[in-house]
Design an enzyme around this catalytic site. Sequence first.
Site, PDB file in Angstrom:
ATOM      1  N   ASP A 123       5.009   6.027  13.124  1.00  0.00           N
ATOM      2  CA  ASP A 123       3.899   7.202  13.699  1.00  0.00           C
ATOM      3  C   ASP A 123       2.626   6.467  13.881  1.00  0.00           C
ATOM      4  O   ASP A 123       1.718   7.344  14.378  1.00  0.00           O
ATOM      5  CB  ASP A 123       3.861   8.288  12.768  1.00  0.00           C
ATOM      6  CG  ASP A 123       3.652   8.042  11.267  1.00  0.00           C
ATOM      7  OD1 ASP A 123       3.441   6.758  11.007  1.00  0.00           O
ATOM      8  OD2 ASP A 123       3.503   8.839  10.435  1.00  0.00           O
TER       9      ASP A 123
ATOM     10  N   GLU B 105       2.727  -0.943   1.526  1.00  0.00           N
ATOM     11  CA  GLU B 105       1.514  -1.124   2.483  1.00  0.00           C
ATOM     12  C   GLU B 105       0.487  -1.564   1.619  1.00  0.00           C
ATOM     13  O   GLU B 105       0.044  -0.490   0.751  1.00  0.00           O
ATOM     14  CB  GLU B 105       1.385  -0.054   3.418  1.00  0.00           C
ATOM     15  CG  GLU B 105       0.125  -0.262   4.625  1.00  0.00           C
ATOM     16  CD  GLU B 105       0.307   0.479   5.820  1.00  0.00           C
ATOM     17  OE1 GLU B 105       1.132   1.417   5.906  1.00  0.00           O
ATOM     18  OE2 GLU B 105      -0.709   0.932   6.484  1.00  0.00           O
TER      19      GLU B 105
HETATM   20  O1  KIV Z   1       3.805   3.596  11.448  1.00  0.00           O
HETATM   21  C1  KIV Z   1       3.765   2.600  11.353  1.00  0.00           C
HETATM   22  O2  KIV Z   1       3.771   1.696  12.233  1.00  0.00           O
HETATM   23  C2  KIV Z   1       3.996   1.924   9.924  1.00  0.00           C
HETATM   24  C3  KIV Z   1       3.748   0.551   9.714  1.00  0.00           C
HETATM   25  C4  KIV Z   1       2.148   0.312   9.179  1.00  0.00           C
HETATM   26  C5  KIV Z   1       4.478  -0.108   8.726  1.00  0.00           C
HETATM   27  O3  KIV Z   1       4.253   2.671   9.063  1.00  0.00           O
END
Ligand code: KIV
Length: 271
Positions: A51, A187
């Site tokens: 997202d 993260e």
């Molecule tokens: O939405 C995304 O791209 C993510 C990454 C930061 C892992 O969740």
Amino acid sequence: MSTQSAKQKVTIKTLHKFKKDGEKFACLTAYDYCSAYAANQAGVEVILVGDSLGMVIQGHDSSLPVTIGDTAYHVRCVRRGNERAMIMADLPFMSYYSESSSLENAAILMREGAQMVKLEGGAWLAETTHLLAERGIPVCAHMGLTPQSVNHLGGYSVQGRDPRRSKEIIDEAKILQSAGASVLLIECVPVNLGQELTESLDIPVIGIGAGPKTDGQILVWHDLLGLYPGKTAKFVKNYLKGNRDGVQGAIAKYVKEVKNGRFPAKQHCYF
Ligand code: KIV
């Protein structure tokens, strides 16, 4: 990469075997046909239709405006360019607030071609995780910095620096593993926490800004290529800069550096 592993489709079993064998794997976001195709060519094992598309594709300042329809559209595009990688898709903000919304929205993404869904949050997601996993939908639990909660967190900052919160993250990750999560994505946490999670969980752990010890690494496509005009995080490495082999060469170098443990280096880590 052997010819054999180049051809075989990546599944949950492959990721678990990587963990068992101590083999690192590379993940990357992608949102369209060409980027999925390039990621495959370079040997990326997991493609995330994240997202983050709210920021890097749509130009919003967070992922909150992304809808299930937006995500479904991008999964459909990525699926056409994909051959070998496992496709993981984000359940967007407020698309898993109830049992029925979780099931209905996860089903939409799986029908479009996702092979796993990702949900942001801790132990409160245990029931949802169980519900999805029981019905055949692999779940990736996303913990640490959870961008859908940016307003609650008060910004995009490193999580789990204090021992109490660090322990909570580990305990809650174990709860999600017991509930049926197949993978954990962590993260923006200190190296030690990334390592402890990886060592204490049986499921593969994918890190972004979580140090070099996690089983897999993930980056956002636009960060890897230095395309995002906004502020970039410490954990980002621009692989296109100075790379004479263009986009394809940049992704291939990322995959190689994840596999041989050169990425992330000390300058990409939080302590
Ligand atoms: O939405 C995304 O791209 C993510 C990454 C930061 C892992 O969740």
